[in-house]
Design a protein around this motif. Structure first.
Motif, short mmCIF file in Angstrom:
data_model
loop_
_atom_site.label_atom_id
_atom_site.label_comp_id
_atom_site.label_asym_id
_atom_site.label_seq_id
_atom_site.Cartn_x
_atom_site.Cartn_y
_atom_site.Cartn_z
N MET A 57 -21.06 -5.41 29.20
CA MET A 57 -22.53 -5.21 28.77
C MET A 57 -22.56 -3.69 28.53
SD MET A 57 -23.91 -7.99 29.71
CE MET A 57 -25.75 -7.78 30.28
N GLY A 58 -21.82 -2.65 29.38
CA GLY A 58 -21.88 -1.49 29.03
C GLY A 58 -21.41 -0.93 27.77
N ASN A 87 -19.64 6.86 29.00
CA ASN A 87 -18.13 6.18 29.12
C ASN A 87 -17.80 6.40 30.51
OD1 ASN A 87 -18.27 5.13 26.36
ND2 ASN A 87 -17.07 6.85 25.85
N SER A 88 -18.04 7.75 31.11
CA SER A 88 -17.84 8.13 32.33
C SER A 88 -18.42 7.23 33.37
CB SER A 88 -17.87 9.69 32.96
OG SER A 88 -17.01 10.23 31.77
N GLY A 89 -19.65 7.10 33.10
CA GLY A 89 -20.67 6.19 34.06
C GLY A 89 -20.05 4.86 34.17
N THR A 92 -17.08 4.72 35.97
CA THR A 92 -17.07 4.86 37.57
C THR A 92 -17.63 3.51 38.19
OG1 THR A 92 -17.56 6.95 37.01
CG2 THR A 92 -18.45 6.18 39.30
N LEU A 93 -18.75 2.86 37.52
CA LEU A 93 -19.12 1.64 37.83
C LEU A 93 -18.00 0.70 38.04
CD1 LEU A 93 -22.48 1.38 36.01
CD2 LEU A 93 -22.02 1.59 38.85
N GLN A 118 -23.73 4.74 42.81
CA GLN A 118 -24.54 5.75 42.74
C GLN A 118 -24.24 6.93 41.57
OE1 GLN A 118 -24.65 7.43 46.79
NE2 GLN A 118 -26.46 5.81 47.53
N ILE A 119 -22.98 7.40 41.72
CA ILE A 119 -22.75 8.18 40.72
C ILE A 119 -22.37 7.75 39.15
CG2 ILE A 119 -20.72 9.82 39.71
CD1 ILE A 119 -20.22 10.47 42.60
#
Length: 143
Positions: A57-58, A87-89, A92-93, A118-119
């Motif tokens: 999805m991202g 992309n980092s988010g 991280t997820l 959260q991050i």
């Protein structure tokens, strides 16, 4: 063919490359889940089962939608920064979901796994907000 046409074609190829990388990561997440489930003695985790949705999805859905909503988004000077933070988010997820799945399968928990979520959401939110601000600022520059 003008330089503008060449640059637009290069940007489209870049978005296709990003989408193919995200598709590869989503497939890798599915494979990791299947392998981990095979050795998990019949125990599974929703977090690990559905971790492929973050890159799917991202990446595969978000980048084309952002290209439709803001047609020249990849030409903004701050696009690379936006893309890196976004992309980092997503990464991280995905890692947070993987670790949460490992904890669930192992039968334990950790209060630190929530920090990944959260991050990750914070990074995604910051990148989208910064790109929106940059788009609607008076002097947004297109490279």
């Amino acid at each position: 063919m003008s330089i503008l046409d060449i640059n637009q074609k290069r940007k489209k190829l870049q978005i296709i490359k990003i989408m193919s990388i995200y598709l590869s990561v989503a497939i890798l997440c599915i494979v990791i889940n299947k392998i981990y489930a095979a050795f998990g003695h019949g125990v599974s985790s929703d977090a690990m089962t559905w971790m492929f949705l973050y890159p799917l999805m991202g990446g595969i859905l978000f980048f084309p939608l952002s290209g439709i909503m803001v047609p020249r988004i990849s030409q903004f000077s701050a696009y690379r920064t936006f893309s890196n933070i976004y992309n980092s988010g997503v990464a991280t997820l995905t890692v947070g979901s993987f670790l949460s799945g490992i904890m669930d399968i192992a039968g334990t928990s950790s209060r630190y796994v929530i920090i990944y979520y959260q991050i990750g959401w914070f990074l995604i939110g910051c990148s989208i907000i910064s790109q929106t601000i940059h788009k609607y600022s008076k002097g947004h520059d297109i490279v």
